[in-house]
Scaffold this motif. Structure first.
Motif, PDB file in Angstrom:
ATOM      1  N   UNK A 279       0.856  -1.108   0.756  1.00 27.39           N
ATOM      2  CA  UNK A 279       0.061  -0.449   0.224  1.00 27.39           C
ATOM      3  C   UNK A 279       0.418   1.455  -0.215  1.00 27.39           C
ATOM      4  N   UNK A 280       0.923   2.902  -0.753  1.00 21.99           N
ATOM      5  CA  UNK A 280       1.442   3.534  -0.821  1.00 21.99           C
ATOM      6  C   UNK A 280       0.417   4.494  -0.746  1.00 21.99           C
TER       7      UNK A 280
ATOM      8  N   UNK B 102       5.098  11.047   1.305  1.00 20.78           N
ATOM      9  CA  UNK B 102       5.901   9.467   1.670  1.00 20.78           C
ATOM     10  C   UNK B 102       6.739   9.889   2.841  1.00 20.78           C
ATOM     11  N   UNK B 103       7.281   8.273   3.106  1.00 22.12           N
ATOM     12  CA  UNK B 103       8.200   8.837   3.806  1.00 22.12           C
ATOM     13  C   UNK B 103       9.770   9.434   3.607  1.00 22.12           C
ATOM     14  N   UNK B 104       9.880   9.735   2.485  1.00 21.33           N
ATOM     15  CA  UNK B 104      11.126   9.795   1.058  1.00 21.33           C
ATOM     16  C   UNK B 104      10.657  11.875   1.905  1.00 21.33           C
ATOM     17  N   UNK B 105      10.211  11.924   0.969  1.00 22.31           N
ATOM     18  CA  UNK B 105       9.815  13.738   1.013  1.00 22.31           C
ATOM     19  C   UNK B 105      10.607  13.977  -0.180  1.00 22.31           C
TER      20      UNK B 105
ATOM     21  N   UNK C 111      16.217  10.493  -7.151  1.00 17.35           N
ATOM     22  CA  UNK C 111      15.711   8.911  -7.550  1.00 17.35           C
ATOM     23  C   UNK C 111      17.427   8.188  -6.112  1.00 17.35           C
ATOM     24  N   UNK C 112      17.087   7.653  -5.493  1.00 13.13           N
ATOM     25  CA  UNK C 112      18.328   7.233  -4.649  1.00 13.13           C
ATOM     26  C   UNK C 112      17.535   5.573  -4.470  1.00 13.13           C
ATOM     27  N   UNK C 113      18.886   4.667  -4.689  1.00 15.52           N
ATOM     28  CA  UNK C 113      18.535   3.486  -4.404  1.00 15.52           C
ATOM     29  C   UNK C 113      19.300   3.063  -3.407  1.00 15.52           C
ATOM     30  N   UNK C 114      19.708   3.912  -2.613  1.00 12.80           N
ATOM     31  CA  UNK C 114      19.537   3.307  -0.916  1.00 12.80           C
ATOM     32  C   UNK C 114      18.039   4.132  -0.437  1.00 12.80           C
ATOM     33  N   UNK C 115      17.169   4.135  -0.180  1.00 11.56           N
ATOM     34  CA  UNK C 115      15.903   4.999  -0.021  1.00 11.56           C
ATOM     35  C   UNK C 115      14.327   3.386  -0.349  1.00 11.56           C
ATOM     36  N   UNK C 116      13.971   3.525   0.811  1.00 16.83           N
ATOM     37  CA  UNK C 116      12.798   2.701   0.832  1.00 16.83           C
ATOM     38  C   UNK C 116      12.158   2.758  -1.058  1.00 16.83           C
ATOM     39  N   UNK C 117      12.110   1.335  -0.669  1.00 12.37           N
ATOM     40  CA  UNK C 117      10.906   1.558  -1.797  1.00 12.37           C
ATOM     41  C   UNK C 117      11.025  -0.680  -1.778  1.00 12.37           C
ATOM     42  N   UNK C 118       9.504  -0.306  -3.233  1.00 14.36           N
ATOM     43  CA  UNK C 118       9.134  -1.983  -3.233  1.00 14.36           C
ATOM     44  C   UNK C 118      10.257  -1.974  -4.868  1.00 14.36           C
ATOM     45  N   UNK C 119       9.922  -3.622  -5.007  1.00 19.42           N
ATOM     46  CA  UNK C 119      10.768  -3.856  -6.499  1.00 19.42           C
ATOM     47  C   UNK C 119       9.788  -4.466  -7.141  1.00 19.42           C
ATOM     48  N   UNK C 120       9.498  -4.232  -8.591  1.00 17.10           N
ATOM     49  CA  UNK C 120       9.056  -5.062  -9.286  1.00 17.10           C
ATOM     50  C   UNK C 120       9.763  -5.921 -10.477  1.00 17.10           C
TER      51      UNK C 120
ATOM     52  N   UNK D 204       9.541   5.611  -4.546  1.00 18.11           N
ATOM     53  CA  UNK D 204      10.028   5.108  -4.878  1.00 18.11           C
ATOM     54  C   UNK D 204       9.877   3.343  -5.519  1.00 18.11           C
ATOM     55  N   UNK D 205      10.417   3.036  -6.765  1.00 17.30           N
ATOM     56  CA  UNK D 205       9.931   2.143  -7.473  1.00 17.30           C
ATOM     57  C   UNK D 205      11.436   2.076  -8.051  1.00 17.30           C
ATOM     58  N   UNK D 206      11.580   0.816  -7.831  1.00 18.10           N
ATOM     59  CA  UNK D 206      13.216  -0.980  -8.450  1.00 18.10           C
ATOM     60  C   UNK D 206      12.739  -1.547  -9.013  1.00 18.10           C
ATOM     61  N   UNK D 207      12.796  -1.716 -11.080  1.00 16.25           N
ATOM     62  CA  UNK D 207      11.997  -2.923 -11.865  1.00 16.25           C
ATOM     63  C   UNK D 207      13.548  -3.273 -12.060  1.00 16.25           C
ATOM     64  N   UNK D 208      13.211  -5.144 -11.759  1.00 18.50           N
ATOM     65  CA  UNK D 208      14.839  -5.237 -12.108  1.00 18.50           C
ATOM     66  C   UNK D 208      14.055  -7.167 -12.670  1.00 18.50           C
ATOM     67  N   UNK D 209      14.792  -7.349 -14.025  1.00 17.78           N
ATOM     68  CA  UNK D 209      14.436  -8.546 -14.307  1.00 17.78           C
ATOM     69  C   UNK D 209      15.066 -10.437 -13.745  1.00 17.78           C
TER      70      UNK D 209
END
Length: 123
Positions: A10-11, A61-64, A68-77, A118-123
């Motif tokens: 949930x966001x 968001x917590x980020x405010x 883009x910052x890969x070390x910040x809270x995120x979820x990955x797809x 923040x959303x990460x995408x990876x294969x």
């Protein structure tokens, strides 16, 4: 105890139509039927997991930030073809951060929604 997987994430978003445009039209997530709750929101199906957007106009968001910052809270797809995703997202003019690390599973990219989630995408 056996865990099956993550059912949903949930966001908090502040403007539903803006968020729906991003998740539906930019990312191409599949909008699904949402029960009639007292609050505004939208649900998406992403593989076996759902994304629930909840409108909370006082929230942030917590980020405010949308930086883009890969070390910040995120979820990955997980996507089938990361290169195709990168080409697609670039044609839409979405800012992304690309990170390559073989130990962490290869190339991945990060994007921010309009509210800073923040959303990460990876294969």
């Amino acid at each position: 105890m056996e865990y099956i997987g993550v059912h949903h994430v949930s966001l908090v978003v502040t403007e539903l139509e803006r968020a729906k445009h991003f998740y539906s039209n930019i990312l191409g997530f599949n909008l699904i039927k949402r029960p009639n709750f007292d609050t505004e929101g939208a649900w998406y199906q992403i593989g076996n997991t759902q994304l629930h957007l909840i409108v909370y106009r006082k929230g942030k968001t917590f980020r405010g930030t949308t930086d883009l910052d890969r070390d910040d809270g995120h979820f990955a797809v997980q996507v089938e073809d990361i290169d195709a995703f990168i080409r697609h997202i670039k044609t839409l003019g979405v800012e992304l951060l690309t990170v390559s690390n073989k130990e962490a599973g290869g190339e991945r990219v990060y994007v921010s929604d309009p509210d800073g989630n923040l959303i990460e995408f990876k294969s």
